[in-house]
Scaffold this motif. Sequence first.
Motif, PDB file in Angstrom:
ATOM      1  N   ASP A 222       7.758  11.134  -7.004  1.00  0.00           N
ATOM      2  CA  ASP A 222       7.300  11.577  -8.328  1.00  0.00           C
ATOM      3  C   ASP A 222       8.226  12.613  -8.934  1.00  0.00           C
ATOM      4  O   ASP A 222       8.327  12.733 -10.163  1.00  0.00           O
ATOM      5  CB  ASP A 222       5.875  12.153  -8.234  1.00  0.00           C
ATOM      6  CG  ASP A 222       4.821  11.064  -8.112  1.00  0.00           C
ATOM      7  OD1 ASP A 222       5.154   9.888  -8.350  1.00  0.00           O
ATOM      8  OD2 ASP A 222       3.665  11.389  -7.772  1.00  0.00           O
ATOM      9  N   SER A 254       4.458   5.774  -6.888  1.00  0.00           N
ATOM     10  CA  SER A 254       3.077   5.988  -7.318  1.00  0.00           C
ATOM     11  C   SER A 254       2.828   5.269  -8.641  1.00  0.00           C
ATOM     12  O   SER A 254       3.771   4.962  -9.377  1.00  0.00           O
ATOM     13  CB  SER A 254       2.809   7.476  -7.486  1.00  0.00           C
ATOM     14  OG  SER A 254       3.541   7.969  -8.594  1.00  0.00           O
ATOM     15  N   GLU A 256       1.737   6.582 -11.272  1.00  0.00           N
ATOM     16  CA  GLU A 256       2.218   7.474 -12.336  1.00  0.00           C
ATOM     17  C   GLU A 256       3.726   7.322 -12.541  1.00  0.00           C
ATOM     18  O   GLU A 256       4.205   7.261 -13.675  1.00  0.00           O
ATOM     19  CB  GLU A 256       1.876   8.930 -11.994  1.00  0.00           C
ATOM     20  CG  GLU A 256       0.389   9.258 -11.971  1.00  0.00           C
ATOM     21  CD  GLU A 256      -0.323   8.746 -10.714  1.00  0.00           C
ATOM     22  OE1 GLU A 256      -1.567   8.601 -10.755  1.00  0.00           O
ATOM     23  OE2 GLU A 256       0.378   8.475  -9.700  1.00  0.00           O
ATOM     24  N   GLU A 259       4.618   4.064 -14.362  1.00  0.00           N
ATOM     25  CA  GLU A 259       4.465   4.130 -15.819  1.00  0.00           C
ATOM     26  C   GLU A 259       5.676   4.779 -16.482  1.00  0.00           C
ATOM     27  O   GLU A 259       6.062   4.408 -17.595  1.00  0.00           O
ATOM     28  CB  GLU A 259       3.192   4.892 -16.183  1.00  0.00           C
ATOM     29  CG  GLU A 259       1.905   4.144 -15.844  1.00  0.00           C
ATOM     30  CD  GLU A 259       1.863   2.769 -16.493  1.00  0.00           C
ATOM     31  OE1 GLU A 259       2.030   2.684 -17.731  1.00  0.00           O
ATOM     32  OE2 GLU A 259       1.687   1.771 -15.755  1.00  0.00           O
ATOM     33  N   ARG A 260       6.283   5.727 -15.816  1.00  0.00           N
ATOM     34  CA  ARG A 260       7.477   6.392 -16.356  1.00  0.00           C
ATOM     35  C   ARG A 260       8.732   5.543 -16.120  1.00  0.00           C
ATOM     36  O   ARG A 260       9.683   5.577 -16.906  1.00  0.00           O
ATOM     37  CB  ARG A 260       7.654   7.754 -15.700  1.00  0.00           C
ATOM     38  CG  ARG A 260       6.489   8.708 -15.941  1.00  0.00           C
ATOM     39  CD  ARG A 260       6.534   9.886 -14.971  1.00  0.00           C
ATOM     40  NE  ARG A 260       7.750  10.683 -15.138  1.00  0.00           N
ATOM     41  CZ  ARG A 260       8.239  11.508 -14.212  1.00  0.00           C
ATOM     42  NH1 ARG A 260       7.628  11.629 -13.041  1.00  0.00           N
ATOM     43  NH2 ARG A 260       9.333  12.183 -14.446  1.00  0.00           N
TER      44      ARG A 260
END
Length: 466
Positions: A222, A254, A256, A259-260
């Motif tokens: 992350d 992850s 998250e 998505e990035r």
Amino acid sequence: MDPVEDTLRRLREAFNSGRTRPAEFRAAQLKSLGHFLQDNKQLLQDALAQDGGLRSAFESEVSEIAISQDEINLALRNLSAWMKDESVTKNLATQLDAAFIRKEPLGLVLIIAPWNYPLNLMLVPLVGALSAGNCVVLKPSEISKSTEKVLAEVLPRYLDPSCFAVVLGGPQETGQLLEHKFDYIFFTGSPRVGKIVMAAAAKHLTPVTLELGGKNPCYVDDDCDPQIVANRVAFFRYFNTGQTCVAPDYVLCSPEMQERLLPALQSAITRFFGDDPQSSPNLGRIISQKQFQRLQGLLGCGRVAVGGQSDESDRYIAPTVLVDVRETEPVMQEEIFGPILPIVNVRGLDEAVDFINRREKPLALYAFSNSNQVVTQVLARTSSGAFCGNDGFMHMTLTSLPFGGVGASGMGRYHGKFSFDTFSHHRACLLRCAGMEKVNDLRYPPYTDMKVQLLSWSLSQSCSLL
């Protein structure tokens, strides 16, 4: 009549004559190999482009021709040092003797190359075999037809025909070739065929190097800049249209980070190949219809988040990213070997490491993080043929690093001096004085406790008389 019988007999006679052993002969062959690359550069570029289906000259130059030339140059610079007898530490009992390791050629060796890098994966092992003083049989892939033709018709003009041969054909001819006894077999290809090669070699107790494939994980923490990660992952995933054994095969991150990462990957792909990658001069094609159909089937796994387009008439598959991929789907069960990148979600480092360690050991493993601790944790807690933090397969550019797999991804290693060592027998040598027999009285019967103690002590003492 076996068509290669006479060829193999001729090569064995040349080796047994000692022709390949002198350093001067080895250096001359290496120089001739370099001339082959220099004199036929355009011919090789054209052949590689034809085999790769619009493969760019940049990719062929950096991954095939330049790397092969670098290996030749390195071997020529270091040949004398590599061949030199290697002195070893002695114990007290052998202090007056000469002890050393001699690097001897193995004999007649067979090199079997695949189609994805048909020049590099043939010539780099060949440099090691020639520098080590062997006679060599080359078996190029019949799938990369244009490069196979150059290797078969042009390369023999540069190397000594009494010590070198190219054998052509498909699986049947390769099977017949493997029925013969070689002193070493070097194979690059799939694990399935690697098992066949190893089984054939076992009948003659022939040692092998197997450079196989596998699914190379890429963990993305992350704590990363998603665009930097996307640039590097996309470049190495889609280089040579994804047909690279050390390419990142799937991403672990992850939800998250996914998505990035997705818009960043889309941005990188567009920047590299334009809005219409099919018309880009920087993206090649799939090697064959068979491989195209296999890859097209993998596009049905998970959900296409980026790309997904294909054109069978052009053997084109767009740079693709898949999400919502299940571990049980085909795209996660086989090496992809194409421009498809699945993303699998994990909750963090521990789950990623567990995921990697449940599977066969990969040929390469990649980890991206701004935290050095995370990268070193992945390195410490996993096993792979090679590891690279915060980049793709740049380790391949260092001849000072060995290249090879572990477990299901292969056995043996090469590049640089590792190639010379692979094709050499490291012979243990001890030369004793013919006289001074009194020194040996300790080891002769009748045995006494004092003799045992003195002999044990002298064998355990490593020392040097300066």
